[in-house]
Motif scaffolding. Structure first.
Motif, PDB file in Angstrom:
ATOM      1  N   PRO A 211       0.835  -1.196   0.000  1.00  0.00           N
ATOM      2  CA  PRO A 211       0.000   0.000   0.000  1.00  0.00           C
ATOM      3  C   PRO A 211       0.868   1.243   0.000  1.00  0.00           C
ATOM      4  O   PRO A 211       1.943   1.253   0.611  1.00  0.00           O
TER       5      PRO A 211
ATOM      6  N   PHE B 211     -14.363  -9.983  -7.045  1.00  0.00           N
ATOM      7  CA  PHE B 211     -15.197 -10.480  -5.953  1.00  0.00           C
ATOM      8  C   PHE B 211     -16.596  -9.877  -5.956  1.00  0.00           C
ATOM      9  O   PHE B 211     -17.475 -10.345  -5.231  1.00  0.00           O
TER      10      PHE B 211
ATOM     11  N   LEU C 233       1.335 -13.027  -3.001  1.00  0.00           N
ATOM     12  CA  LEU C 233       2.256 -13.783  -2.159  1.00  0.00           C
ATOM     13  C   LEU C 233       3.512 -14.134  -2.945  1.00  0.00           C
ATOM     14  O   LEU C 233       4.640 -13.982  -2.461  1.00  0.00           O
TER      15      LEU C 233
ATOM     16  N   PHE D 144      -6.419  -2.723   6.363  1.00  0.00           N
ATOM     17  CA  PHE D 144      -5.497  -3.599   5.634  1.00  0.00           C
ATOM     18  C   PHE D 144      -4.297  -2.819   5.128  1.00  0.00           C
ATOM     19  O   PHE D 144      -3.165  -3.309   5.149  1.00  0.00           O
ATOM     20  N   VAL D 145      -4.559  -1.605   4.645  1.00  0.00           N
ATOM     21  CA  VAL D 145      -3.459  -0.769   4.164  1.00  0.00           C
ATOM     22  C   VAL D 145      -2.415  -0.624   5.264  1.00  0.00           C
ATOM     23  O   VAL D 145      -1.215  -0.853   5.050  1.00  0.00           O
TER      24      VAL D 145
ATOM     25  N   GLU E 117      -0.567  -3.814   6.170  1.00  0.00           N
ATOM     26  CA  GLU E 117       0.563  -4.079   5.280  1.00  0.00           C
ATOM     27  C   GLU E 117       1.740  -3.186   5.631  1.00  0.00           C
ATOM     28  O   GLU E 117       2.895  -3.612   5.588  1.00  0.00           O
ATOM     29  N   LEU E 118       1.436  -1.947   5.971  1.00  0.00           N
ATOM     30  CA  LEU E 118       2.526  -1.016   6.252  1.00  0.00           C
ATOM     31  C   LEU E 118       3.281  -1.420   7.517  1.00  0.00           C
ATOM     32  O   LEU E 118       4.515  -1.352   7.540  1.00  0.00           O
TER      33      LEU E 118
ATOM     34  N   TYR F 159       5.465  -4.162   6.591  1.00  0.00           N
ATOM     35  CA  TYR F 159       6.665  -3.707   5.874  1.00  0.00           C
ATOM     36  C   TYR F 159       7.704  -3.184   6.851  1.00  0.00           C
ATOM     37  O   TYR F 159       8.882  -3.527   6.772  1.00  0.00           O
TER      38      TYR F 159
ATOM     39  N   TYR G  11       9.335  -5.914   8.616  1.00  0.00           N
ATOM     40  CA  TYR G  11      10.332  -6.569   7.756  1.00  0.00           C
ATOM     41  C   TYR G  11      11.636  -5.791   7.752  1.00  0.00           C
ATOM     42  O   TYR G  11      12.720  -6.341   7.929  1.00  0.00           O
ATOM     43  N   ARG G  12      11.502  -4.486   7.570  1.00  0.00           N
ATOM     44  CA  ARG G  12      12.709  -3.676   7.506  1.00  0.00           C
ATOM     45  C   ARG G  12      13.451  -3.687   8.834  1.00  0.00           C
ATOM     46  O   ARG G  12      14.680  -3.711   8.873  1.00  0.00           O
TER      47      ARG G  12
ATOM     48  N   LEU H  77      12.874 -12.030   5.997  1.00  0.00           N
ATOM     49  CA  LEU H  77      12.201 -12.610   4.833  1.00  0.00           C
ATOM     50  C   LEU H  77      11.141 -13.611   5.268  1.00  0.00           C
ATOM     51  O   LEU H  77      10.011 -13.616   4.756  1.00  0.00           O
TER      52      LEU H  77
ATOM     53  N   LEU I 245       8.210 -11.821   6.676  1.00  0.00           N
ATOM     54  CA  LEU I 245       7.429 -11.205   5.611  1.00  0.00           C
ATOM     55  C   LEU I 245       6.570 -12.234   4.899  1.00  0.00           C
ATOM     56  O   LEU I 245       5.378 -12.027   4.663  1.00  0.00           O
ATOM     57  N   LEU I 246       7.184 -13.357   4.563  1.00  0.00           N
ATOM     58  CA  LEU I 246       6.459 -14.324   3.743  1.00  0.00           C
ATOM     59  C   LEU I 246       5.332 -14.998   4.524  1.00  0.00           C
ATOM     60  O   LEU I 246       4.229 -15.169   4.000  1.00  0.00           O
TER      61      LEU I 246
ATOM     62  N   LYS J  83       2.709 -12.692   4.816  1.00  0.00           N
ATOM     63  CA  LYS J  83       2.060 -12.442   3.524  1.00  0.00           C
ATOM     64  C   LYS J  83       0.979 -13.486   3.269  1.00  0.00           C
ATOM     65  O   LYS J  83      -0.048 -13.183   2.665  1.00  0.00           O
ATOM     66  N   VAL J  84       1.243 -14.711   3.706  1.00  0.00           N
ATOM     67  CA  VAL J  84       0.207 -15.739   3.566  1.00  0.00           C
ATOM     68  C   VAL J  84      -1.063 -15.264   4.257  1.00  0.00           C
ATOM     69  O   VAL J  84      -2.168 -15.304   3.701  1.00  0.00           O
TER      70      VAL J  84
ATOM     71  N   VAL K  82      -2.662 -12.219   2.435  1.00  0.00           N
ATOM     72  CA  VAL K  82      -3.421 -12.536   1.230  1.00  0.00           C
ATOM     73  C   VAL K  82      -4.798 -13.073   1.610  1.00  0.00           C
ATOM     74  O   VAL K  82      -5.828 -12.660   1.052  1.00  0.00           O
TER      75      VAL K  82
ATOM     76  N   LEU L 193      -6.871 -10.270   2.852  1.00  0.00           N
ATOM     77  CA  LEU L 193      -7.362  -9.432   1.757  1.00  0.00           C
ATOM     78  C   LEU L 193      -8.526 -10.103   1.049  1.00  0.00           C
ATOM     79  O   LEU L 193      -9.546  -9.474   0.753  1.00  0.00           O
ATOM     80  N   ILE L 194      -8.366 -11.408   0.776  1.00  0.00           N
ATOM     81  CA  ILE L 194      -9.457 -12.111   0.100  1.00  0.00           C
ATOM     82  C   ILE L 194     -10.723 -12.020   0.946  1.00  0.00           C
ATOM     83  O   ILE L 194     -11.812 -11.737   0.447  1.00  0.00           O
TER      84      ILE L 194
END
Lengths: 491, 523, 100, 586
Positions: B412, B428, B447, D126-127, D130-131, D134, D137-138, D153, D156-157, D160-161, D164, D167-168
């Motif tokens: 974002p 959706f 992902l 959600f925005v 994510e921030l 991030y 992560y940093r 990493l 993050l990953l 990320k799962v 996602v 988000l869905i």
């Protein structure tokens, strides 16, 4: 053919034959000049001047005397139509361009050379207007025999060899065609292939001999346009001939043959009455030509041989314009023919110059030659792009009209039409490979030493003009198409 | 300024002619000329944006008669010089101007045959902008094809080691696609007839093509005969889908892309990825969906499915790529899948998202390729594994890689997020034409993107700095490179933080298209 | 209309084609061509009998003879030219040009 | 601009200012701290209210930026802890580190976390979700060593799962208009979207089985662990869950409860078997987050929320204490400064901070933790007695590992170093913990004396058992792999993904490209074929064949092979014949 055989008919007809008569006079004058002058250089200048004047005069006369409606002359031997006039003009343009391309050095016998070229021109103009088997055959011979000789007069051993082969192949085909005509005569009782008697006879009592005869005749014409399966002579002949003659062969006799083929096919087609699916057959032939031409060209290393195969493929495209069997198809044919003439000459002009100055023979010899003349490199690229059929050249417009007329035609079944369309267009992808070979070597490949710069000469200027014409034909196709639209096809 | 679009399209072409007259030794002149043209275009673009009026859907329409040719019994062929921009094309035109400017700056130090290079670049410039502006589809097709040959040479002459293979492959694929497009275009103009002054005008204008009233009765556009199970219209749809899908590219027509992108030089990769791919999406949104709404609905699952396959497949391939440029190329495949999905959803959000994604991806991928180019310029090595610990020697470069990669991941704040969320929203949406599991699968692309980008950061930037023969060559960004990357970064941030400006431009187009599609839904 | 003449002409044609295809000397090939032409002439004259009031066929035949003569002349001249270079008139012994 | 917005924007502005600041040598820490302080003070100035701005609109979808500045306690908590951590970092961070990006990231985190906590539209949440991910992560990879960046990493990953899925889930709800918290109606959402959102929560709040990233995240600087990975960011999942409470249905609640319960016990168990202080605290965090999730799942959301806040305070404090130990260990040159066995205690104040804060963790009286824990216990007993078994089991478990660690830290002798600035934040936090208890015991006092007595007994028992346990030493290797999940996330899944990728590239190269090449080859092959056809069929077979036929019939004597021209001719005539046959057949 019930008109009275009278001398006044002949006299009256002569008034409509002024361009042909001019060409005849030109031929005679050049022969006389050849007798008078023996200095080659002098003779060259005189004969080329005579040649150009004759061709230009003939051209002007055609335009000036543009047939408004079709006129039958000499008891139906000849029919002057605007369709024919258009092709005659193309033929003469081709001759003029050939003269512009010819070089003093590569021509041993100037008088003979120009006589022969002019004879082909005369033969072609007559051939286009011929309406009768005798006229047909005579003018065809007037094209063929000088062509053989032109080939044989070409450079040294190769020329002689190609001439002999061309001659043997050509005269056999002609003989077979003559036999076909005699058979057709047996079926219809007339040699006038546009007369109602001819058509009636074919419609009512069609017999196998008539089919055989039409096949033999069409075969002869396919030979002239160098379409598959009568294309095998072209590569050898082109390779042996000078660039000028190769360009000449690939356009003038071909376009003349095409015009007549259009006429003959329409006659045989009997307005759709014929039981023979001519449209489908022409379509298949055209596909075969395009494919075999393209595929054959893929392997070529020699530039002119490559162009020979290209001309076989292009013959296929020209034939494709005959498939719709309607006015729009013929208009597309006319447009394509004009553009083909220009693009072919543009390409051959540059090949000729590189051949002459840099001794470029094979495609590889073009490596890095773009440095020799950027302008010419661009011209040949334009010409080849046009031959592929990509914008922004007239070649694209020509293909657009061609495929448009095919789309909307009803002469073949939709499936077959779609197959022709897709196959035809897919072939342009194949064509891309070999056509772009030359620009590829020109621009992309490097050479060790920088090539000598080509001098600017008439040929160069003309070729640039031709390339410009190709661009104009793209931007303003209406100029030509508007004119073509005025012509109507009358049997 | 009424002729702004023509100015945009033809100023580079005029510059080509001018360049042709200049002596080829004067390298600097050509650079300056190209730069001047690009800056001029940027100014024209600003002028264009300044005078947009909010209530019309087509801006700056210019029309001039081009072809008007009688086709005998079946009417008159008409093709016009018809250019205009709308919510679909204006973002792309703006993108093109910006990216082409960047490309000129990026090619500043090109040494090989400078004259030819910049002439081709300018030609490409005009063709790209022209194809985005043209509403007459013959004109579009001409510009479309016109991009081919310059691109062929730009890859083939100035490319990397396998440039010949790559350029030929590019040409082969693209021409194959464009032929499929041409077949349908010919059919369309013959099938569409506008009666005027008692004559049937066959028009190339896409505005006429969209109008079902102009589809001539008895032509293939109105026939319901089936060939091989599909109507001719369905076949036409599929042809166009493949044609534009190659350009986009969608799996399985994508293999030209990694090769072309890898072999092309940096500015050319940038143009390829940022602009040429967009032509595919543009064609779909401009022609395919509006002209074949019923078929779009019929095949929406296929289109969306192709999009999702591209997203996932591209993502996995990127993950396994060892070459940095190849990784970026595959990420393009993955990102462009969102365009397909958004279009296939048929909803306003989805379509707007697709257009947004095209714009956003153009900016982001430009950054990515520039970043790859920075390394390649210094070391002539693109293998990810050969780098390690770059963050210690190139801090500025590291910062910009971070920005670009996270933008690529759809964080974002960057434009990619807005686009991807809009596309997924469209998918959706209950009105969406695609089944709900498609966007769900597509989201997994995010992902994968995080995976390959973050893993690349991990491998290249972190850890100990290891020199593999290029110790001294790895210097930090020059001011030229920094200018390009930073300005692109600002753009993507701007579009990510304040999306509504661009979105309100796109919305009318997206709404119109969505409405058109919904009218063809069988209730 | 006698079928015999028709058969004869076909026979001549076939013979001509066979000669053209199989003989190795260019001059003999030329003779084969003449055979085909004679078949055509025979046909033309033969069919003209059906239309006694017209003479298209005869006319045709005359012109074919002219054509045949021209062809022979041109052919011979080319053969002579070839002979000058190669000292043979057998086409398959001449192969300077590129292979396809 | 309203003052409310400034609370959010000040940290953001500071962060951007620091990134773009033209001078390299600048007291960035001081800047960050003063800005945070300003924001903290602002929270007393503002009127609670909402912020709204249009952001994104397309079609029927409208996404406004919606923030609710109502829960000032949470906001102060976030800003306050951030400020303390920044202060702490000033002394903790080595001078060679990149202060600019560190403090910029910390400020950015404050902004993102505030946005996350106050946003009332799920997509906006959600925005920020994510921030913060991030920034996490940093910050984890701040050291840029291989181990810390690979931990980053991984974090993050795995996150990320969850992202996602989150988000869905959100997007599936989007069409129902349930994204804005203001119009949540009970039971109006389907089960699937909620479960997907819960996967996001599981990842972010380190619930089983997605918790291993949190232990890996301990590779980051300790203050970062204190701020992000214990107090604030990991609580984001719980915050989101709290917001969804009205929507939950039985199925979802059950899933949530069990996940929380399992995590609660698992975290506690794993914490027992480690010697790494940060690891123990991470497991403890996992376990406590599980407790919150469990509470929310069973309906005790008010007490769960309370525990979130108290936990933020004591866990941040514990980390900051641990940081001092580690710092001391580093300075005195321990090879393994994180190992509790090597700890030496530099200062008496630290001991007492630790005691208060860990007391808060186990829920001893006089600490804030007591309030929230007993409240949860009480609420759970009322809502679901069976699920409260998880909590009952966890109480001695927590006490056990706390006792074990405290043994090493508290019982050992104390050096008398002067009071270091590093100690101040922890002291302050322990003070807050106690003050909280004192201030709230009258208003928020838990009821149900029986359960309090039982639980306190269990705690005491657990603590003593912990002291005993500390004397038993054991190898910790097998527990380091997070029950084998590390292998799954670090090796198996990346291997699987790259294997898929390689398969994809193989498909590209071997199938698609082969097909394209095959087409080219076929064309060329066709070219060869035609030429071969010309040579072999036309020249040899047909020509030779006809000669053979002729010779065989003996009609013409001695016919030799013929030349190329005749071959051409024969081919032409042959094809003509073919055509004729075709015509007649058609």
């Amino acid at each position: 053919m019930q008109e009275a055989y009278s001398i006044s008919e002949v006299k009256g007809g002569l008034a409509y034959l002024l361009p042909e008569l001019t060409l005849t006079a030109g031929i005679l004058l050049i022969i006389i000049a050849g007798i008078i002058w023996h200095n080659k250089s002098r003779l060259w200048e005189i004969s080329i001047t005579l040649f150009v004047i004759t061709v230009l005069m003939a051209g002007v006369l055609i335009v000036y005397d543009w047939p408004q409606n079709s006129i039958r002359l000499f008891f139906g031997f000849i029919q002057q139509t605007d369709f024919a006039a258009y092709f005659k003009l193309l033929v003469l343009t081709g001759c003029a361009l050939t003269a512009g391309m010819s070089r003093k050095k590569s021509v041993e016998h100037p008088a003979e050379y120009f006589t022969l070229v002019l004879s082909v021109a005369l033969g072609s103009t007559l051939f286009i207007t011929s309406n009768h088997a005798v006229m047909f055959l005579l003018s065809l011979e007037l094209i063929s025999l000088p062509s053989y000789m032109l080939t044989a007069l070409g450079r040294g051993k190769g020329g002689a060899e190609a001439g002999l082969k061309y001659f043997l192949f050509g005269s056999t085909v002609t003989a077979v065609m003559i036999f076909g005509w005699s058979l057709l005569y047996s079926a219809t009782g007339t040699f006038d292939f546009t007369s109602s008697a001819f058509i009636d006879q074919l419609t009512q009592n069609a017999e196998p001999t008539a089919y055989l005869a039409s096949a033999l005749i069409i075969a002869g014409l396919l030979f002239k346009v160098s379409a598959v399966p009568f294309h095998l002579w072209a590569p050898d002949t082109y390779q042996a001939a000078s660039a000028a003659i190769a360009a000449f062969f690939s356009t003038v006799p071909k376009l003349a043959g095409l015009a007549v083929l259009a006429k003959i096919l329409l006659a045989f087609h009997l307005f759709g009455q014929s039981p023979v699916p001519f449209a489908a057959i022409v379509g298949v032939l055209s596909m075969a030509s395009i494919t075999l031409g393209n595929v054959g060209a893929l392997r070529q290393k020699h530039a002119k041989r490559l162009m020979a195969y290209s001309s076989i493929a292009q013959a296929g495209f020209l034939l494709l314009a005959l498939v719709p069997f309607d006015q729009s198809g013929l208009h597309a044919l006319q447009f394509y023919s004009a553009v083909y003439l220009v693009m072919n000459f543009a390409t051959f002009y540059v090949i000729g110059q590189f051949e002459h100055h840099q001794n470029v023979q094979t495609v590889e010899d073009f490596s890095g030659q773009a440095g020799a003349s950027w302008a010419l490199a661009l011209v040949i690229t334009t010409g080849l792009i046009a031959l592929i059929g990509l914008p922004p050249t007239g070649g694209f417009m020509a293909k657009l009209f061609l495929f448009s007329s095919l789309w909307s035609s009803t002469s073949v079944s939709p499936t077959l039409r779609l197959v022709f369309l897709i196959l035809g267009l897919l072939n342009t992808v194949v064509a891309l490979f070999y056509y772009l070979k030359i620009p590829y070597y020109l621009f992309v490949k490097n050479r060790q030493n920088t090539p000598n710069r080509l001098p600017w000469e008439l040929q160069g200027v003309l070729s640039v003009l031709l390339a410009l014409a190709l661009l104009v034909a793209f931007v303003l196709p209406g100029l030509l198409m508007g004119w073509i639209n005025k012509t109507t096809f009358v049997l | 300024m009424p002729y702004l679009l023509s100015l945009l399209i033809f100023s580079p072409l005029a510059a080509v002619l001018l360049a042709g007259l200049l002596p080829s030794r004067k390298h600097q002149w050509f650079r300056m000329l190209a730069l001047a043209v690009s800056i001029g275009q940027l100014l024209a673009l600003i002028a264009l944006f300044n005078s947009l009026s909010p209530n019309i859907s087509l801006y700056y329409a210019e029309q001039a008669r081009w072809l008007n040719i009688s086709l005998g019994t079946w009417g008159v062929l008409q093709a016009n010089y018809l250019v205009a921009v709308d919510g679909l094309s204006l973002p792309l035109v703006a993108l093109s101007v910006v990216v082409l400017l960047i490309a000129v700056i990026s090619s500043w130090h090109e040494q090989k045959n400078v004259k030819g290079y910049f002439m081709l670049l300018l030609t490409l410039n005009g063709a790209i902008i022209g194809s985005f502006c043209a509403l007459d589809m013959l004109l579009f097709y001409v510009f479309f094809e016109f991009m081919l040959i310059p691109m062929y040479f730009l890859i083939g002459i100035w490319g990397g080691a396998r440039r010949e293979y790559a350029s030929v492959k590019f040409l082969l694929y693209t021409l194959f696609g464009s032929i499929l497009i041409l077949i349908v275009f010919i059919g369309l103009y013959l099938g569409v007839g506008v009666v005027q002054f008692g004559q049937i005008l066959h028009s190339f204008s896409v505005l006429d093509w969209q109008d079902a009233h102009y589809h001539m009765t008895g032509s293939w556009l109105t026939s319901s005969e089936t060939y091989g199970g599909f109507t001719l219209k369905a076949w036409a749809f599929l042809f166009l889908l493949v044609g534009f899908g190659i350009k986009l590219p969608t799996v399985p027509f994508h293999t030209w892309l990694p090769d072309a992108h890898v072999e092309a030089s940096t500015p050319i990769s940038v143009i390829l990825a940022a602009l040429l791919l967009k032509v595919g999406g543009y064609g779909l949104a401009r022609v395919v969906l509006p002209v074949f709404p019923a078929e779009t609905i019929q095949f929406s699952g296929l289109v969306g499915g192709l999009g999702v396959v591209s997203i996932v497949y591209g993502g996995f391939n990127a993950l396994a790529s060892k070459d940095l440029k190849r990784l970026i190329a595959y990420s393009s495949v993955s990102h462009m899948g969102f365009v397909l999905l958004g279009l296939a959803s048929g909803t306003t959000e989805g379509i707007a998202g697709a257009v947004y994604q095209m714009t956003s991806h153009g900016i982001i991928t430009s950054m990515l390729f520039l970043i790859a180019g920075v390394l390649y310029d210094r070391t002539h090595d693109r293998l990810i594994d050969n780098y390690s610990g770059l963050s210690t020697v190139m801090p500025r470069y590291t910062a910009l890689i971070m920005i670009a990669f996270f933008a690529g991941m759809g964080l974002p704040g960057f434009s990619g997020f807005i686009a991807e969320v809009l596309v997924l929203l469209g998918g959706f949406n209950p009105l969406s034409l695609v089944p709900v599991w498609l966007p769900a699968l597509a989201a997994s692309g995010l992902l994968l993107a995080a995976g390959y980008f973050a893993w690349t950061i991990q491998r290249m930037l972190y850890g100990p700095f290891v020199t593999k023969g290029f110790a001294g060559t790895l210097t930090d960004l020059t001011s030229r490179e920094r200018f390009m990357l930073v300005s692109l970064a600002i753009l993507t941030l701007w579009l990510g933080i304040l999306p509504q400006g661009l979105l309100s431009l796109i919305n009318p187009f997206a709404e119109g298209l969505s409405r058109l599609l919904s009218e063809h839904l069988v209730p | 209309m006698s079928p015999v003449l028709l058969y004869l002409s076909f026979l001549l044609f076939a013979l001509g084609v066979l000669v053209v295809l199989t003989k190795r000397d260019a001059i003999v090939v030329l003779l084969g061509i003449e055979l085909i032409l004679s078949a055509a002439i025979l046909n033309a004259i033969h069919f003209n009998q059906q239309f006694p009031d017209r003479m298209d066929g005869q006319l045709f035949a005359l012109f074919i003879i002219v054509i045949a003569v021209c062809e022979a002349v041109v052919g011979m001249s080319i053969i002579i030219r070839v002979y000058r270079y190669y000292h043979t008139a057998v086409p398959d012994q001449i192969n300077e040009l590129n292979e396809r | 601009m309203e003052v409310n917005g400034l609370i959010l924007l000040l940290p953001l502005a500071a962060s951007i200012l620091m990134v773009t600041f033209p001078v390299n040598r600048f007291p960035f820490g001081g800047l960050a701290l003063s800005v945070t302080l300003a924001a903290f003070l602002l929270t007393w100035v503002v009127d609670p209210g909402s912020l709204q701005a249009n952001w994104l609109q397309s079609g029927n979808f409208n996404l406004p930026l919606l923030f609710s500045i109502h829960d000032l306690r949470l906001i102060r908590l976030i800003i306050g802890i951030s400020g303390l951590v920044q202060f702490y970092s000033l002394f903790y961070l080595s001078s060679s580190a990149n202060h600019r990006s560190y403090f910029s990231l910390l400020c950015f985190f404050t902004f993102a976390m505030l946005g996350l906590a106050t946003s009332t539209h799920l997509l906006v949440t959600f925005v920020f979700w994510e921030l913060v991910g991030y920034t996490s992560y940093r910050l984890i990879g701040f050291d840029t060593t291989t181990s810390s960046t690979s931990a980053a990493l991984k974090a993050l990953l795995i996150n990320k799962v969850g992202d996602v899925c989150f988000l869905i889930g959100i997007l599936m709800l989007a069409s129902t208009g349930l994204l804005s918290t203001s119009n949540l109606a009970p039971g109006s959402a389907g089960t699937l979207p909620l479960l997907l959102i819960f996967v996001g929560v599981v990842a972010k709040s380190a619930q089983a089985p997605l918790f291993p990233w949190l232990t890996a995240a301990m590779a980051g600087p300790t203050p970062v662990s204190a701020l992000l990975h214990s107090a604030t960011m990991v609580a984001a999942g719980v915050l989101v869950l709290l917001r969804l409470v009205p929507l939950l249905n039985d199925t979802v609640s059950t899933v949530i409860s069990f996940t929380g319960g399992v995590t609660l016990l698992l975290g506690g168990l794993l914490a027992i078997f480690s010697y790494d202080i940060k690891r123990i605290l991470a497991y403890s965090t996992i376990s406590q987050l599980g407790l919150m999730v469990l509470a929310i799942g069973t309906g005790a959301h008010a007490s769960g929320y309370l525990h979130l806040q108290t936990h933020a305070i004591f866990k941040a404090g514990l980390f900051l204490c641990a940081g001092v130990f580690i710092h001391h260990g580093v300075i005195s040159g321990h090879a393994n400064p994180n190992d509790i066995r090597h700890f030496s205690n530099p200062n008496g104040w630290l001991k007492w901070s630790w005691v208060i804060l860990s007391g808060s963790l186990v829920g001893l009286p006089l600490t804030a933790g007591f309030l929230s824990k007993e409240a949860i216990l009480h609420d759970m007993m009322t809502f679901s007695a069976s699920l409260s078994l998880f909590v009952w089991a966890s109480i001695p478990l927590t006490a056990l590992y706390v006792g074990r660690v405290s043994y090493f830290l508290v019982v050992k002798k104390t050096e008398s170093s002067p009071l270091h600035a590093l100690l101040l934040p922890a002291l302050l936090l322990s003070l807050v913990s106690v003050t909280w208890f004192v201030a709230a015991i009258t208003t928020e006092a838990p009821t149900g004396w029986v359960s309090i007595i039982i639980s306190q007994t269990l705690v005491i028992a657990g603590l003593f058992a912990g002291f005993r346990l500390a004397r038993i030493s054991f190898a910790e290797k097998s527990w380091h792999t997070n029950l084998g999940l590390d292998g799954l996330y670090d090796k198996k899944m990346p291997q699987l993904a790259t294997a898929w990728g390689r398969a994809g590239i193989a498909v590209d190269r071997q199938i698609i490209d082969r097909l394209v090449h095959a087409w080219a080859y076929i064309t060329v092959l066709f070219a060869h074929l035609t030429s071969w056809f010309d040579r072999a069929i036309v020249d040899l077979t047909l020509v030779g064949g006809s000669a053979w036929v002729v010779r065989f019939t003996g009609q013409i004597v001695r016919v030799p092979m013929s030349g190329k021209v005749q071959g051409y001719l024969l081919w032409a005539l042959f094809s003509l014949f073919l055509f004729l046959v075709l015509w007649l057949l058609l």
